[in-house]
Every structure is written in C-alpha cells, then in structure tokens.
Design an enzyme around this catalytic site. Structure first.
Site, short mmCIF file in Angstrom:
data_model
loop_
_atom_site.label_atom_id
_atom_site.label_comp_id
_atom_site.label_asym_id
_atom_site.label_seq_id
_atom_site.Cartn_x
_atom_site.Cartn_y
_atom_site.Cartn_z
N LYS A 67 -10.10 11.78 15.27
CA LYS A 67 -9.65 10.40 15.11
C LYS A 67 -9.48 9.80 16.51
CE LYS A 67 -5.80 8.17 12.55
NZ LYS A 67 -4.61 8.46 11.71
N SER A 142 -4.78 5.94 7.36
CA SER A 142 -5.50 5.33 8.44
C SER A 142 -6.64 6.18 9.02
CB SER A 142 -4.53 5.01 9.58
OG SER A 142 -3.96 6.19 10.09
N SER A 166 -1.67 9.32 6.18
CA SER A 166 -2.99 8.98 6.74
C SER A 166 -4.02 10.10 6.76
CB SER A 166 -2.83 8.45 8.15
OG SER A 166 -2.39 7.13 8.08
N1 GLN Z 1 -0.25 4.04 5.39
C1 GLN Z 1 0.91 4.39 6.12
C2 GLN Z 1 1.31 3.28 7.06
O1 GLN Z 1 0.63 2.31 7.09
C3 GLN Z 1 0.71 5.67 6.85
C4 GLN Z 1 -0.02 5.57 8.12
C5 GLN Z 1 -0.19 6.89 8.82
O2 GLN Z 1 0.10 7.95 8.25
N2 GLN Z 1 -0.61 6.82 10.05
O3 GLN Z 1 2.26 3.37 7.75
#
Ligand code: GLN
Length: 462
Positions: A67, A142, A166
């Site tokens: 990532k 994400s 994510s």
């Molecule tokens: N979807 C969650 C958020 O927007 C988790 C994001 C993540 O785990 N980086 O905070």
C-alpha cells in the site's frame, strides 16, 4: 491457490508480473507506482546470488506490492494524497525491510483512500480502484489497490494497513484472505500514521497458510516502534489446542445486514457445527457505541498526526503564497482531500477545550467498556465470527458524497480495532450477482497464530 514458496526464474517471472501489472492497471487503477526498474534489479540480484550458490531467503522470488503508505526509497510515497506527491522517503519501513531481507520482490505501491481515510478507495487523489469482479463497483478500502492486486493474482501477497477495517473489508469485497493482527504485532515504523492507537500492519493473501509464514517473518519487537510486542508470534502456547466455542454476536444479526451476508453467516455456522464446533450466542450491547467512539478517537489522532504536513517538510507546496501563514493554509487546502479535512476538523473539535470532556474523554471511557465487553466474551468462546461489513461491494459513487453512509460501512469492522484484537477475513463464496463475500473471525489479543491455524484447518476440512 498459491502457497508462498521460493520460486525460480526470478527475472522472467518478475518481467511477466510487471507486464500483467501494467495491463491490469489501465482497467482497475490498482497501483500508484509500478517500480519496473527496482523489481528487475532485485530479480537480477537474486539470480546472481542463486548462481553463486548463496543461501536465498525464505521468500526468494515471491512477488508483492505494498500500500502506498509504506515508506521506501526508490519511489515516491504518496499515501494517495496530493500533499505527499513528490515525497521521497529517506527511510524504509521495518516490515518492508524484513520482507526484502527474505528476498521477496516488491513490484509497486498500491492505491488507497488518501491517508487511509475511507472504505472504498474513492478518496484517492489518483482516482478510485475498481472491484476485481465488477468494474462498476468499489474495491473497498482503504487498502483497495492491495486487495485487487492479490485478487487478480498479479502479486503473491500484498501489504495493507487496518485502522478500522481497511484490510478486512477490501479482502471481503474481493474474495481474498486479509489479516489485521493484534495491535503491536508488526512494527508501524515507516508507515504513514493515521490513528496511532489503532493502526495495524497486515496482509492480503490467497491462503491462510501464507499469513502464518508472513507473520513469522515480520512480527516482533522493533526498537523503532515502542508499541511492538516482543517474542510475539509462536506456534507453541496452545497453538494446536482444540478450538471448540465460536461466538456469534446477536446484535449483528439484523435487518440492516444484506440478506446474502446473513445467509453466508448461517451457512458458515452450519459448517462449523458439522465440524464439531459449539456455537455460543453473545450479547454485546456496548458494541453499538463502537462506531461513534471510533469516529471521535480516530479523527482526534488524525488531527494530531496530520499537523506535520505544512508544505515545508514533505512533498507538495502550494505555489501561490505570499507569506508563511498563507503557505500553510494553501498547501493544506490544496493538498488534502475533503475527507482528510473533515477528519482534521472533527479531530480538532473533539480535542478542543470545552469539548474534550464531552467528546474525547467520553469516547475514551466507552473504548474501555468495549475492551471489557470483549474480555467477557472471550471467557465464553475461543473466537468470534461476524460479517465484515453490512453489504457486499457497493457501486462507485453510491456513498462517496454521503460521509455518514460511508462511515456506517465500518460498523462491524471498527470495534475490534478499538480493543487491539486480531481479525481475519475469510472468503466464503459469492452473491447471486457474482460479488465476493467474506466473513471475519476475531480472536483475543495475541491469539494470531492460533486464529490463522484455526482458519487454515476449517478451510482444509471443508
Ligand atoms: N474505513 C475506516 C475509516 O475510514 C477504516 C480505515 C482504515 O482502516 N484505514 O476510518
């Protein structure tokens, strides 16, 4: 289903992979950078090492992607945010260092919601990544790019981060395994911080066994990250204890959950029963506060972590500024995505004098209650099984302009981040429309090795 093992023909295999990566890139927008030169160079080095008869690492020739919030020199690290474009990191993240030391080949950096804020990879400065099964749907997020890179079998595995789902949610949206380890299992050193008290480094793979090997390689204490746990990942300590009791959270079985996901849960419960496991119904009434708690604590930490992006120290700087203050303002205004700004504002609000007690402190107390509720639950069961999200992959554009709808995506993924627990997404099938479905198993802190072994075993028996 590939099991990670040393490969041969390093250069030819890497070339073929890079060619595939470029081909899919046009269609799915998976990568922020593909490092052709660096990957081929590493493959050539391995070939020379092999010819010289030198000992090769455990992952020799295994190809992976990271990532784009993992720092490594060689290419930019953008976190998919304009404000970090052109940022060249002087350091390498510990996890990447460990994987490279075992001779894995990094071919590129994958797309994400900017700074990992989001659940769809639509908040990326570089545009959304497309779902591996349906180009009109989101990849999840994400870590959407990493999930799709593994689902399309471009790479053997991929690195992601999980602050509130994510890794697990995009894994579930693309039919691959996704592990969020216990908080502190893998070093966060050299990873762009989102929320320091819940950020976890984990993996996307095609098998559960692969997660076991990767965790053996990457976990453990790192002097550069004082939250890392010493001597973490071991196969002793009850590794092979029979796992009998699987908890199901009553509150998560409701009409807001897609019928096909409820059906997948029912089927998985049947499979577990047939394999001799006992199903325990859990009452976890405090979990309904988890989402609200998360969306106070996490923005508070985001506001602190993102304060450093001022246009002076990293990457992008706004061109038309008259003085220092307008340089800060213009850089941050142009460089952050709306979702980043929303979280910075919420975070500063809940931390500000007069509101700290009402919001942040209350959320911190609720977090303790959630941790306690999990502690009680794990007195009754060994692992917990829940959906990862209330629905399968949704349409591109469907939620991106409705932050609350997007946050609701996370209702089943964030509770365990607040408690630092490991969670593992397991692919369980497809919807009638052909979309991937995954469920997650959750374990007590430090149960990662057992959790992975358990999942590997139930899948083998199935
Ligand atoms: N979807 C969650 C958020 O927007 C988790 C994001 C993540 O785990 N980086 O905070």
């Amino acid at each position: 289903m590939a099991i990670l093992a040393q490969t041969t023909n390093f250069v030819a295999r890497t070339q073929a992979t890079l060619e595939k990566a470029h081909r899919y890139q046009e269609k799915y927008n998976i990568f922020v950078t593909i490092d052709d030169e660096g990957a081929i160079q590493k493959a050539q080095e391995l070939e020379q090492k092999a010819q010289a008869g030198a000992k090769l690492g455990q992952l020799a020739g295994v190809i992976y992607a990271a990532k784009d919030n993992f720092l490594c020199p060689g290419s930019d690290t953008t976190a998919s945010a304009k404000i970090l474009t052109d940022f060249k990191s002087p350091v390498t993240s510990t996890v990447i260092e460990k994987l490279n030391a075992e001779d894995a080949i990094l071919i590129g950096k994958t797309n994400l919601d900017a700074f990992a804020h989001g659940s769809s990879t639509e908040n990326s400065y570089f545009g959304p990544t497309k779902n591996s099964k349906d180009l009109e749907r989101v990849a999840g997020g994400s870590s959407g790019g990493s999930a799709v890179a593994v689902a399309l079998e471009i790479v053997d595995f991929a690195l992601g981060t999980d602050t509130g789902g994510s890794i697990r949610q995009p894994a579930s949206f693309n039919g691959v395994y996704g592990l969020k380890p216990t908080y502190g299992a893998n070093s966060r050193y050299g990873v762009v911080a989102m929320a320091s008290s819940t950020d976890c480094i984990g993996f996307f793979t095609q098998t559960a066994q692969d997660l076991d090997l990767l965790m053996q390689i990457t976990s453990g204490q790192d002097p550069k990250d004082l939250t890392t746990l010493p001597d973490f990942y071991r196969h002793d300590d009850g590794f092979n204890d029979p796992i009998k009791r699987i908890g199901i959270i009553k509150e998560f079985d409701n009409d807001a959950v897609d019928p096909e996901i409820r059906q997948a849960m029912a089927q998985e419960i049947e499979t577990l029963k047939n394999q001799g496991h006992e199903i325990i119904e859990l009452d976890m009434p405090t979990l309904k506060y988890a989402l609200a708690t998360y969306y106070i604590i996490v923005p508070a930490e985001i506001a602190s972590n993102l304060a450093r992006h001022d246009g002076i120290r990293y990457g992008f700087r706004s061109a038309d500024s008259e003085d220092l203050m307008s340089l800060y303002q213009n850089t941050r205004n142009e460089g952050f995505m709306s979702e980043n700004k929303r979280r910075i504002m919420i975070g500063n609000y809940v931390l500000s004098s007069g509101y700290y007690d009402a919001y942040y402190l209350k959320a911190a107390k609720a977090r303790t209650m959630i941790i306690e509720e999990y502690n009680q639950a794990f007195k009754q069961c060994d692992f917990i099984l829940t959906p990862v999200s209330p629905n399968p992959a949704f349409k591109l554009g469907e939620k991106v302009n409705d932050p609350v709808a997007m946050y609701l995506e996370d209702v089943m993924s964030v509770p365990l981040n607040l408690a630092g627990l490991p969670g593992l997404t397991v692919p369980v099938g497809k919807t009638t429309a052909g979309l991937d479905l995954g469920l997650q198993f959750i374990g007590p802190r430090r149960s990662d090795a057992k959790l992975i072994n358990f999942v590997a075993n139930i899948k083998e028996k199935n």
